[in-house]
Design an enzyme around this catalytic site. Structure first.
Site, mmCIF file in Angstrom:
data_model
loop_
_atom_site.group_PDB
_atom_site.id
_atom_site.type_symbol
_atom_site.label_atom_id
_atom_site.label_comp_id
_atom_site.label_asym_id
_atom_site.label_seq_id
_atom_site.Cartn_x
_atom_site.Cartn_y
_atom_site.Cartn_z
ATOM 1 N N HIS A 131 0.833 -1.197 0.000
ATOM 2 C CA HIS A 131 0.000 0.000 0.000
ATOM 3 C C HIS A 131 0.876 1.258 0.000
ATOM 4 O O HIS A 131 0.482 2.301 -0.523
ATOM 5 C CB HIS A 131 -0.900 0.043 1.245
ATOM 6 C CG HIS A 131 -1.994 -0.968 1.244
ATOM 7 N ND1 HIS A 131 -1.797 -2.271 1.632
ATOM 8 C CD2 HIS A 131 -3.305 -0.868 0.890
ATOM 9 C CE1 HIS A 131 -2.940 -2.924 1.535
ATOM 10 N NE2 HIS A 131 -3.866 -2.106 1.085
ATOM 11 N N ASP A 138 -4.818 -6.163 -7.327
ATOM 12 C CA ASP A 138 -5.001 -5.512 -6.041
ATOM 13 C C ASP A 138 -5.348 -4.056 -6.344
ATOM 14 O O ASP A 138 -5.286 -3.600 -7.494
ATOM 15 C CB ASP A 138 -3.716 -5.617 -5.212
ATOM 16 C CG ASP A 138 -3.985 -5.594 -3.705
ATOM 17 O OD1 ASP A 138 -5.070 -5.146 -3.302
ATOM 18 O OD2 ASP A 138 -3.101 -6.017 -2.941
#
Length: 559
Positions: free
Chosen positions: A232, A305
């Protein structure tokens, strides 16, 4: 002569029937038309505009409690999928109403194609749908018991809850290995460090999900376990050679591919010793098309993702470029956690490319066929989540009553006694007990068993200042107690436990969430390991402490 004539008539009739089918398919086809799924998917795609094609392979989330007008505008455009994130799910009745509304909007389109509605409901601490849904012991607890049945039923009960809300796709199981013990992003989401065991348990998880009627998505291909970095925030670089990679990271995925898992999520992960360009697997044609599809023979959907993660966008240079690379690499669904603006570059640039680059357009069409075919297989398969969930009936399904009983039993099978000196512990042995921790259920379960006790509480998300305050003040209480039972789940709570060593009291460690945090506390009298902050885990740990059942869990990784 009669045989020849009969043959000619037969050929003519077959040609007429085929021609009639073709006419019907071309004239009035929609998602619910009664034709073979592959043929129907290809026909719908052949009739789609470029805007409809590109929209069908996108998945957007929304930020508010309810979807805004922008998301409905995208569904009008032909958006293929939406994702339910954890910031909009406290009111599960509202989640169900939102899904119903979005599906009705999608059904009003000219092809009447339903939405894939996805979330991350892995179990353990990854639980995007909140409200009254179960907080379960999680994957590492399953790895600790080692029973595939625990994995199957965990997925089954988790999936039954989210299915009741109209969620039809779950981004689970996680089969990343617990290789790097400093990982802050995988941790107890992993089944453990054994590749074959992770494959078996992951396969059982996927089967349980499908039995409940929710599409499982195995992640994060090709493996997020051997790094302490979070994709992330940045792009993790995993320095493994190809031999290690094939014997370790790929093994769980190979188990699930052999099982025909319907979806795989690609990870924003760089393997520079395998692909010297450093391209993240999620954007790499080598990893997704050559390796996953070509060499491993995977046939299902490939889903990125979240493309808003830095691990993807920093390498690509822009969100628009990242989307393009993801499509070219072989992904079939591209996820954005935020709803893009209608004129955003990720849309306009890639739409323009479809019109100027035939190979790119064919790749988008190929992805759209896969998505629609997967939808046809699922929604016409007889066990799909409701398109229009009835929010008035949600309380009948959430929480799942059967699941509640199972998850407590599963938690008990997962507990590990890592060090034993005085167990089982009772009031006579323990004397006066001080509970040091943060979770309400920790204190509640402790007081059920040790009435002569006191509390020292701190917040769960304890910061450095509060940690210092605890070590500065806890000594004022310790003197009046014989046994200290301390909840440890990160470096700061381990520091608090270490501080208590100086007082010469009997110390029991309850280690959860980050089991390795307790390894430096071997001076304690007793150490019990669980893997979750769930109520089930707290009940199971106190039951183990007091000898209420036979403890059988084993650490699913090497120290």
């Amino acid at each position: 002569m009669k045989k020849v004539f009969a043959f000619v008539i037969s050929v003519f009739c077959c040609a007429t029937i085929f021609s009639q089918i073709s006419i019907n398919l071309n004239d009035d086809v929609n998602f619910w038309s009664d034709y073979p799924n592959q043929q129907l998917a290809e026909t719908i795609v052949s009739k789609m505009t470029d805007e409809e094609l590109l929209s069908q392979i996108l998945m957007f989330g929304w930020a508010g409690a309810e979807p805004g007008k922008l998301l409905y505008d995208w569904v009008d455009r032909g958006l293929g999928s939406v994702k339910v994130f954890g910031w909009n799910t406290d009111d599960i009745n509202l989640v169900a109403k939102s899904i119903t509304s979005l599906q009705k909007k999608s059904a009003s389109g000219r092809f009447k194609i339903p939405l894939f509605v996805a979330t991350d409901q892995e179990g353990g601490w990854i639980r995007h749908v909140k409200g009254e849904t179960a907080i379960t012991p999680g994957n590492m607890a399953i790895g600790s018991s080692g029973f595939p049945a625990d994995s199957w039923y965990s997925a089954y009960y988790i999936s039954r809850e989210i299915k009741a809300l109209g969620i039809n796709m779950n981004f689970a199981p996680t089969v990343d290995l617990f290789t790097n013990h400093d990982s802050t992003i995988i941790g107890t989401r992993s089944f453990g460090d054994d590749p074959e065991k992770a494959g078996i348990l992951g396969g059982a998880w996927a089967s349980g999900s499908e039995a409940a009627g929710v599409i499982p998505t195995v992640k994060h291909f090709p493996g997020h376990g051997d790094t302490r970095f979070d994709s992330h925030i940045n792009l993790p670089s995993i320095e493994v050679d190809f031999d290690t990679f094939t014997k370790r990271e790929l093994v769980p995925f190979m188990y699930l591919i052999k099982q025909n898992v319907p979806a795989v999520m690609s990870g924003h992960l760089s393997f520079p010793k395998i692909d010297p360009s450093g391209t993240p697997a999620s954007l790499s044609k080598y990893f997704l098309t050559d390796l996953l599809r070509g060499q491993l023979g995977y046939k299902g959907l490939i889903i990125t993702d979240d493309m808003m993660m830095n691990g993807a966008t920093m390498f690509a240079g822009s969100v628009s470029s990242a989307f393009r690379m993801a499509i070219e690499a072989g992904n079939d669904i591209i996820i954005s956690s935020t709803t893009a603006k209608l004129g955003e570059a990720l849309w306009t640039n890639n739409l323009s490319l479809m019109r100027s680059d035939d190979s790119f357009r064919e790749r988008v069409k190929d992805a759209a066929v896969r998505v629609i075919k997967a939808k046809l297989d699922y929604f016409k398969g007889g066990n799909a989540a409701p398109l229009y969930p009835d929010s008035s009936t949600i309380s009948k399904f959430i929480p799942d009553r059967e699941g509640d009983k199972f998850f407590l039993e599963q938690a008990c099978r997962s507990i590990v006694i890592d060090k034993q000196t005085d167990l089982p512990l009772n009031s006579a042995k323990a004397g006066k007990v001080l509970f040091v921790g943060s979770l309400p259920k920790f204190f509640e379960e402790g007081k059920k068993r040790f009435s002569d006790s006191g509390d020292f509480k701190f917040t769960y998300e304890i910061g450095p200042n509060e940690t210092q305050w605890v070590v500065d003040n806890i000594g004022k209480l310790v003197g009046g107690y014989d046994t200290l039972i301390v909840l440890v789940y990160n470096e700061r709570t381990a520091r608090i436990a270490n501080w208590l060593r100086q007082y010469g009291k009997k110390v029991v460690i309850f280690s959860i969430m980050t089991p390795t945090a307790s390894f430096e506390l071997n001076w304690a009298n007793d150490i019990l390991i669980g893997y979750s902050y769930s109520n089930y885990t707290m009940q199971a740990m106190f039951g183990a402490l007091c000898g209420e059942y036979t403890v059988s869990g084993e650490l699913p990784f090497k120290k």
